[in-house]
Design a protein around this motif. Sequence first.
Motif, PDB file in Angstrom:
ATOM      1  N   ASN A  20      42.581  50.557  39.571  1.00 29.69           N
ATOM      2  CA  ASN A  20      41.815  49.439  38.999  1.00 29.69           C
ATOM      3  C   ASN A  20      41.017  48.704  40.061  1.00 29.69           C
ATOM      4  OD1 ASN A  20      42.775  49.913  36.460  1.00 29.69           O
ATOM      5  ND2 ASN A  20      44.498  48.508  36.649  1.00 29.69           N
ATOM      6  N   ILE A  21      41.626  48.547  41.241  1.00 33.72           N
ATOM      7  CA  ILE A  21      40.904  47.882  42.317  1.00 33.72           C
ATOM      8  C   ILE A  21      39.725  48.744  42.760  1.00 33.72           C
ATOM      9  CG2 ILE A  21      41.062  47.116  44.726  1.00 33.72           C
ATOM     10  CD1 ILE A  21      43.839  46.224  44.236  1.00 33.72           C
ATOM     11  N   ARG A  35      36.394  48.676  40.860  1.00 32.69           N
ATOM     12  CA  ARG A  35      35.561  47.495  41.080  1.00 32.69           C
ATOM     13  C   ARG A  35      35.058  47.408  42.503  1.00 32.69           C
ATOM     14  NH1 ARG A  35      40.017  45.623  37.860  1.00 32.69           N
ATOM     15  NH2 ARG A  35      39.243  45.551  35.738  1.00 32.69           N
ATOM     16  N   LEU A  36      35.899  47.889  43.420  1.00 33.33           N
ATOM     17  CA  LEU A  36      35.542  47.773  44.832  1.00 33.33           C
ATOM     18  C   LEU A  36      34.301  48.588  45.162  1.00 33.33           C
ATOM     19  CD1 LEU A  36      36.856  46.323  47.209  1.00 33.33           C
ATOM     20  CD2 LEU A  36      37.772  48.503  47.905  1.00 33.33           C
ATOM     21  N   ASP A  94      31.129  46.624  44.885  1.00 33.61           N
ATOM     22  CA  ASP A  94      30.946  45.706  45.996  1.00 33.61           C
ATOM     23  C   ASP A  94      30.504  46.478  47.234  1.00 33.61           C
ATOM     24  OD1 ASP A  94      32.619  44.326  48.492  1.00 33.61           O
ATOM     25  OD2 ASP A  94      31.674  42.886  47.140  1.00 33.61           O
ATOM     26  N   LEU A 152      40.420  41.081  44.570  1.00 25.71           N
ATOM     27  CA  LEU A 152      40.771  42.137  43.619  1.00 25.71           C
ATOM     28  C   LEU A 152      42.271  42.376  43.607  1.00 25.71           C
ATOM     29  CD1 LEU A 152      37.920  44.697  44.191  1.00 25.71           C
ATOM     30  CD2 LEU A 152      38.338  43.379  42.150  1.00 25.71           C
ATOM     31  N   ASN A 183      43.930  39.694  41.635  1.00 28.55           N
ATOM     32  CA  ASN A 183      43.775  39.902  40.188  1.00 28.55           C
ATOM     33  C   ASN A 183      44.758  40.925  39.654  1.00 28.55           C
ATOM     34  OD1 ASN A 183      41.749  38.122  39.715  1.00 28.55           O
ATOM     35  ND2 ASN A 183      40.117  39.593  40.070  1.00 28.55           N
ATOM     36  N   GLU A 184      44.872  42.041  40.381  1.00 35.08           N
ATOM     37  CA  GLU A 184      45.779  43.105  39.948  1.00 35.08           C
ATOM     38  C   GLU A 184      47.218  42.612  39.939  1.00 35.08           C
ATOM     39  OE1 GLU A 184      43.371  45.343  38.623  1.00 35.08           O
ATOM     40  OE2 GLU A 184      45.453  46.023  38.605  1.00 35.08           O
TER      41      GLU A 184
END
Lengths: 180, 121
Positions: free
Chosen positions: A50-51, A54-55, A58, B9, B12-13
């Motif tokens: 999940n990270i 999104r990363l 960026d 991030l 958030n996780e």
Amino acid sequence: MSRQANRGTESKKMSSELFTLTYGALVTQLCKDYENDEDVNKQLDKMGYNIGVRLIEDFLARSNVGKCHDFRETADVIAKVAFKMYLGITPSITNWSPAGDEFSLILENNPLVDFVELPDNHSSLIYSNLLCGVLRGALEMVQMAVEAKFVQDTLKGDGVTEIRMRFIRRIEDNLPVGEE
Amino acid sequence: MADEALFLLLHNELVSGVYKSAEQGEVENGRCITKLENMGFRVGQGLIERFTKDTARFKDELDIMKFICKDFWTTVFKKQIDNLRTNHQGIYVLQDNKFRLLTQMSAGKQYLEHASKVNFR
């Protein structure tokens, strides 16, 4: 003047410690919640995924690298730009497979494991498994299905930390039915 | 070095992970906030130990609060506390107008009850 510079590096060190400590608290909590190490590993991988998705945005916004033409270029960008940008380390790339679809990232020091020791009853825990998930998620968003796994880990007594990356296939965009 | 985006991030996780695991067990909002607070407590303890290794002993409570508002907050959230108020009887109110952990979130009223989850420090 020098005091200002001191503050700068000190606060950078502190923010990486903040990250390391937060990650440690997360792993500790996961170990408490899930009974066995395999579940914790899976959970870390999912969170990393999940990270990663999104990363990558960026990363692309900040680093201005163009499209990678093959897996070797991808490996270079990962090691020299991405790891440097986010973790401040530059792993080395070795052990290319003859087909050119597998390689190893060797991390001399892993900032996630500063101050960390694995207790004996968690010997099959892959502490930094989040990194594998991040790599997998980020690359999936740029149309590459890969597999990442830890082969060596300093926490388990090895000299270096080694992540093995394997290219599975290129992901084609599937247009939804009825849209041609 | 352990970039801001990465930390946000991860945070958030962390929050959504704690809540997801709670869904399978007890569904109490309070329990999850306690879990998050405990995590924050450990992290804060570790940070302060490293941070105040070389600084002098604190003279009184106000000194401690000033340290938190200026040095500590700057290190963790890259800015100082905007407003510190006290009633001189042990209650301190710290006000931060642009809390770094929340700036990336949209400002609608939709998930207001979940806002408290984020503040696990």
